[in-house]
Design a protein around this motif. Structure first.
Motif, PDB file in Angstrom:
ATOM      1  N   ALA A  54       1.150   3.977  -3.020  1.00 16.55           N
ATOM      2  CA  ALA A  54       0.962   5.409  -2.756  1.00 16.55           C
ATOM      3  C   ALA A  54       2.167   6.197  -3.262  1.00 16.55           C
ATOM      4  CB  ALA A  54       0.747   5.644  -1.264  1.00 16.55           C
ATOM      5  N   GLY A 106       0.822  -1.210   0.000  1.00 11.96           N
ATOM      6  CA  GLY A 106       0.000   0.000   0.000  1.00 11.96           C
ATOM      7  C   GLY A 106       0.854   1.258   0.000  1.00 11.96           C
ATOM      8  N   TRP A 107       1.917   1.263   0.812  1.00  9.31           N
ATOM      9  CA  TRP A 107       2.837   2.409   0.829  1.00  9.31           C
ATOM     10  C   TRP A 107       3.563   2.538  -0.502  1.00  9.31           C
ATOM     11  CZ3 TRP A 107       2.393   6.241   3.979  1.00  9.31           C
ATOM     12  CH2 TRP A 107       1.893   6.049   5.270  1.00  9.31           C
ATOM     13  N   LEU A 129      -3.568   3.646   0.569  1.00  3.46           N
ATOM     14  CA  LEU A 129      -3.193   3.551   1.981  1.00  3.46           C
ATOM     15  C   LEU A 129      -4.314   2.987   2.838  1.00  3.46           C
ATOM     16  CD1 LEU A 129      -1.273   6.930   2.378  1.00  3.46           C
ATOM     17  CD2 LEU A 129      -0.308   4.626   2.132  1.00  3.46           C
ATOM     18  N   TRP A 130      -5.543   3.383   2.550  1.00 10.25           N
ATOM     19  CA  TRP A 130      -6.676   2.913   3.341  1.00 10.25           C
ATOM     20  C   TRP A 130      -7.024   1.457   3.036  1.00 10.25           C
ATOM     21  CZ3 TRP A 130     -11.659   1.654   1.427  1.00 10.25           C
ATOM     22  CH2 TRP A 130     -12.576   1.328   2.421  1.00 10.25           C
ATOM     23  N   TRP A 158       0.333   1.834  10.215  1.00 13.80           N
ATOM     24  CA  TRP A 158       1.260   2.880  10.633  1.00 13.80           C
ATOM     25  C   TRP A 158       0.770   3.568  11.905  1.00 13.80           C
ATOM     26  CZ3 TRP A 158       0.714   8.303  10.768  1.00 13.80           C
ATOM     27  CH2 TRP A 158       1.880   8.998  11.042  1.00 13.80           C
ATOM     28  N   ALA A 167      -2.455   0.082   5.181  1.00 18.49           N
ATOM     29  CA  ALA A 167      -1.148   0.697   5.443  1.00 18.49           C
ATOM     30  C   ALA A 167      -1.250   1.833   6.446  1.00 18.49           C
ATOM     31  CB  ALA A 167      -0.529   1.195   4.135  1.00 18.49           C
ATOM     32  N   TRP A 168      -2.234   2.695   6.257  1.00 17.54           N
ATOM     33  CA  TRP A 168      -2.398   3.829   7.162  1.00 17.54           C
ATOM     34  C   TRP A 168      -2.736   3.351   8.570  1.00 17.54           C
ATOM     35  CZ3 TRP A 168      -1.014   8.640   7.192  1.00 17.54           C
ATOM     36  CH2 TRP A 168      -1.591   9.515   8.105  1.00 17.54           C
TER      37      TRP A 168
END
Length: 137
Positions: A78, A74-75, A123-124, A132, A128-129
């Motif tokens: 992004a 995901g990162w 990210l969502w 983190w 990933a978000w």
């Protein structure tokens, strides 16, 4: 971190979109994508389109199937969206048409506002978000 059913649906949709977009870079939209490569980039536009298509397909497949590294993917996705954004800006500034729909300054400008949406989506939907934020507690 565990993702919700809705996140998984959106992750799968994004992964399929990336695989399709990558395939289109290599085939039927190859010339169209070249209009997004900034003129100042000192590399062959065709090479950039081919390599970015391969990266898109790889990220899409990884997002779809590589569960253990989903947040990292995901990162990475992004970051990919951030890295291709200058091409979208250059297309707008240079007034280059593409894909039939990007045939006006207004259409090219509106498109720029979708890049942050894609970043947030990556990210969502990948968690990933969330991963983190959880690591910061």
């Amino acid at each position: 971190m565990k993702t919700t059913r809705v996140q998984n649906i959106f992750r799968i949709l994004l992964a399929l979109f990336m695989i399709y977009a990558g395939f289109s870079h290599l085939t039927f939209n190859r010339i169209e994508f070249q209009s997004q490569v900034p003129d100042w980039l000192p590399v062959s536009k065709d090479l950039v389109v081919i390599l970015s298509g391969i990266v898109e397909m790889g990220l899409g497949l990884a997002l779809l199937f590589w569960k253990k590294q989903r947040a990292t993917i995901g990162w990475a996705l992004a970051l990919f969206f951030v890295l291709v954004f200058p091409g979208n800006i250059a297309q707008y500034l240079d007034g280059k048409d593409a894909f039939g729909a990007l045939n006006s300054d207004t259409a090219r400008l509106i498109r720029l506002f979708f890049q942050p949406v894609l970043i947030a989506w990556a990210l969502w939907s990948s968690g990933a978000w969330q991963t983190w934020r959880h690591s910061k507690k």
